[in-house]
Scaffold this motif. Structure first.
Motif, PDB file in Angstrom:
ATOM      1  N   SER A 114      -2.834 -14.475   6.624  1.00 14.61           N
ATOM      2  CA  SER A 114      -2.793 -15.927   6.430  1.00 14.61           C
ATOM      3  C   SER A 114      -3.087 -16.629   7.744  1.00 14.61           C
ATOM      4  O   SER A 114      -2.546 -16.264   8.786  1.00 14.61           O
ATOM      5  CB  SER A 114      -1.414 -16.351   5.915  1.00 14.61           C
ATOM      6  OG  SER A 114      -1.245 -17.752   6.035  1.00 14.61           O
ATOM      7  N   PRO A 115      -3.926 -17.669   7.734  1.00 11.63           N
ATOM      8  CA  PRO A 115      -4.177 -18.432   8.961  1.00 11.63           C
ATOM      9  C   PRO A 115      -3.094 -19.466   9.256  1.00 11.63           C
ATOM     10  O   PRO A 115      -3.127 -20.117  10.298  1.00 11.63           O
ATOM     11  CB  PRO A 115      -5.514 -19.116   8.671  1.00 11.63           C
ATOM     12  CG  PRO A 115      -5.505 -19.320   7.193  1.00 11.63           C
ATOM     13  CD  PRO A 115      -4.778 -18.134   6.622  1.00 11.63           C
ATOM     14  N   THR A 152       2.359 -17.244   6.537  1.00 17.33           N
ATOM     15  CA  THR A 152       3.166 -16.385   7.390  1.00 17.33           C
ATOM     16  C   THR A 152       2.339 -15.694   8.467  1.00 17.33           C
ATOM     17  O   THR A 152       2.874 -14.896   9.233  1.00 17.33           O
ATOM     18  CB  THR A 152       3.868 -15.303   6.547  1.00 17.33           C
ATOM     19  OG1 THR A 152       2.839 -14.562   5.848  1.00 17.33           O
ATOM     20  CG2 THR A 152       4.858 -15.895   5.575  1.00 17.33           C
ATOM     21  N   GLY A 153       1.032 -16.005   8.504  1.00 17.00           N
ATOM     22  CA  GLY A 153       0.190 -15.351   9.489  1.00 17.00           C
ATOM     23  C   GLY A 153       0.581 -15.680  10.915  1.00 17.00           C
ATOM     24  O   GLY A 153       0.577 -14.810  11.792  1.00 17.00           O
ATOM     25  N   GLY A 154       0.931 -16.954  11.177  1.00 18.14           N
ATOM     26  CA  GLY A 154       1.336 -17.333  12.521  1.00 18.14           C
ATOM     27  C   GLY A 154       2.589 -16.610  12.960  1.00 18.14           C
ATOM     28  O   GLY A 154       2.703 -16.172  14.115  1.00 18.14           O
ATOM     29  N   ASP A 213       0.312 -19.538   1.309  1.00 21.25           N
ATOM     30  CA  ASP A 213       1.178 -18.755   0.420  1.00 21.25           C
ATOM     31  C   ASP A 213       0.422 -17.808  -0.500  1.00 21.25           C
ATOM     32  O   ASP A 213       1.043 -17.089  -1.291  1.00 21.25           O
ATOM     33  CB  ASP A 213       2.092 -19.670  -0.420  1.00 21.25           C
ATOM     34  CG  ASP A 213       2.986 -20.531   0.428  1.00 21.25           C
ATOM     35  OD1 ASP A 213       3.717 -19.987   1.263  1.00 21.25           O
ATOM     36  OD2 ASP A 213       2.941 -21.766   0.276  1.00 21.25           O
ATOM     37  N   ALA A 214      -0.904 -17.768  -0.395  1.00 21.35           N
ATOM     38  CA  ALA A 214      -1.673 -16.864  -1.250  1.00 21.35           C
ATOM     39  C   ALA A 214      -1.376 -15.404  -0.924  1.00 21.35           C
ATOM     40  O   ALA A 214      -1.457 -14.541  -1.805  1.00 21.35           O
ATOM     41  CB  ALA A 214      -3.160 -17.143  -1.101  1.00 21.35           C
ATOM     42  N   ASP A 215      -1.037 -15.112   0.336  1.00 22.31           N
ATOM     43  CA  ASP A 215      -0.716 -13.742   0.720  1.00 22.31           C
ATOM     44  C   ASP A 215       0.517 -13.236  -0.015  1.00 22.31           C
ATOM     45  O   ASP A 215       0.555 -12.102  -0.497  1.00 22.31           O
ATOM     46  CB  ASP A 215      -0.529 -13.637   2.232  1.00 22.31           C
ATOM     47  CG  ASP A 215       0.471 -14.649   2.785  1.00 22.31           C
ATOM     48  OD1 ASP A 215       0.615 -15.746   2.205  1.00 22.31           O
ATOM     49  OD2 ASP A 215       1.123 -14.351   3.817  1.00 22.31           O
TER      50      ASP A 215
END
Length: 443
Positions: A213-214, A218-220, A272-274
């Motif tokens: 996720s960018p 939750t990517g950060g 939130d797609a992840d």
């Protein structure tokens, strides 16, 4: 996930962009040195023998944890006839913006739940009062808590928060997807070699195993964890300069971006797609907050597990934050209310096992080591992360600076800039923000 839960925990981790919301200095709030007054208010929370007091408590628990929190307050009220706690709940983003002006006008709460990364900002602006006497009277010390959580409640060597919990990132995995790819669903990867090997097998089965996720959620937060796993930091020891463009940071960021380039993740993953892909069986792995455990437990059709984050870098590390109890300074301090507030803080800290059921790791060591907590298998499985959790430093006004960190990662993850260029540009902006903070907060 239900929409209010998504918006609730979007601010759960860091007070994103809200550093400026607390820039109001509360001159006249408490009418001078409130620490002198609060020190004489009762006996630090051991008990309360004064007249009946009505206290206001503010929090941001708008999800399922809010129901558990309110039940605990109801139990406290039933057990304490001379103290009545009234709970007001706001979205975290509204809460932090509303609190300074409410306190300044005399319409604020007596007790406020606050994330660890917000304590320094609100302490520097005189919104909350010192709680050293509470820790001393209740004989609380670092040995009762994890050192990182205990020290996070300090600002300029004075205590402003009594820690209630810790909420870290966890490693969620879809057992059914793993099994279809020929992986052992009961043995999730624990290190870089195992993780990359699992992603390769998942790709062979037609699954992009780990969606990057960018966004902060939750990517950060994943990058935040990996940066520390590689031995990097966001700032130097004195929080004078940003350091998230170090060689370690660039390497960690590059590892994540390369997963997209190698086809283990789609590009431009939506917010939130992840996580939703994990639930629907479109990916296998997701690094997400402990708060997702209760949501997954409601999803009977999903075969899932949760474990501490794999160690991809040279050391273990996991993004985490902590809820703390604080006492808000008043225009006219009432020693009885202050004494009653301290009793409540002590009581709920002692009842943090019940709070753990809302999806939190209790801050108190004795509770974490109890058989009752260990009987909560999913939540207790993330308790070991407390020992190496990467908490934000205690410095005022960091909300916007850390937002700059997440923005830099966003640009790298979306391919707008190379990891090094994105992080270099982010550090340049962050250093200007840190300089502005020193002028604004006088530190």
């Amino acid at each position: 996930m239900i929409q209010n839960e998504l918006s609730r925990r979007r601010l759960l981790g860091l007070g994103v962009g809200l550093g400026a919301a607390a820039t109001l200095t509360l001159t006249g709030c408490g009418g001078g040195s409130s620490s002198d007054r609060s020190g004489a208010a009762g006996n630090g929370g051991k008990d309360y023998t004064g007249p009946k007091v009505d206290l206001k408590l503010w929090n941001g628990f708008t999800g399922g944890d809010g129901e558990i929190f309110k039940k605990l307050v109801d139990q406290f009220n039933a057990d304490h006839q001379k103290i009545a706690i009234a709970v007001n709940t706001y979205r975290w983003e509204d809460y932090y913006a509303k609190l300074p002006s409410a306190a300044s006008s005399g319409a604020g709460p007596d007790i406020a739940v606050m994330h660890m990364d917000q304590l320094a900002t609100f302490a520097a602006r005189g919104v909350i009062t010192e709680l050293d006497d509470v820790a001393k009277a209740l004989e609380l010390n670092e040995a009762d808590f994890a050192p990182t959580v205990w020290k996070g409640g300090l600002y300029h060597d004075k205590r402003y928060g009594i820690p209630l919990d810790m909420h870290p990132l966890g490693f969620y995995y879809n057992k059914a997807v793993m099994q279809k790819a020929g992986l052992d669903p009961e043995k999730p990867p624990t290190n870089r070699a195992e993780y990359e090997a699992a992603l390769t097998e998942l790709k062979k089965s037609g699954v992009q195993g780990f969606w990057v996720s960018p966004f902060q959620f939750t990517g950060g937060m994943t990058f935040y964890s990996l940066l520390h796993q590689w031995g990097g930091t966001l700032f130097d020891a004195d929080v004078m300069k940003a350091t998230f463009n170090s060689d370690q940071a660039v390497e960690a960021c590059t590892w994540l971006v390369d997963l997209i380039k190698q086809g283990h993740s789609p590009a431009n993953v939506g917010q939130d797609a992840d996580y939703l892909a994990l639930k629907s069986g479109k990916n296998a792995f997701n690094w997400n907050g402990i708060w997702q455990i209760n949501d997954l437990k409601k999803s009977a059709d999903v075969q899932w597990g949760v474990a501490p984050l794999p160690q991809i870098g040279s050391q273990q590390a996991a993004w985490a934050n902590s809820h703390n109890f604080t006492i808000v300074k008043q225009r006219s301090a009432d020693p009885n209310k202050i004494a009653g507030a301290k009793v409540f803080i002590n009581w709920l800290s002692q009842h943090s096992l019940d709070w753990a059921k809302g999806g939190q790791v209790p801050a108190r060591k004795a509770v974490r080591e109890s058989a009752d907590f260990k009987a909560l298998p999913e939540i207790s499985s993330l308790a070991p992360e407390l020992e190496y959790a990467a908490f934000p430093p205690a410095a005022p006004g960091l909300g916007e600076v850390i937002t700059t960190f997440y923005t830099a990662f966003n640009e790298a993850a979306l391919g707008k800039k190379s990891p090094k260029q994105a992080l270099d540009d982010g550090v340049a902006k962050a250093n200007r923000q840190l300089e502005d903070n020193r002028k604004k907060y006088g530190s």
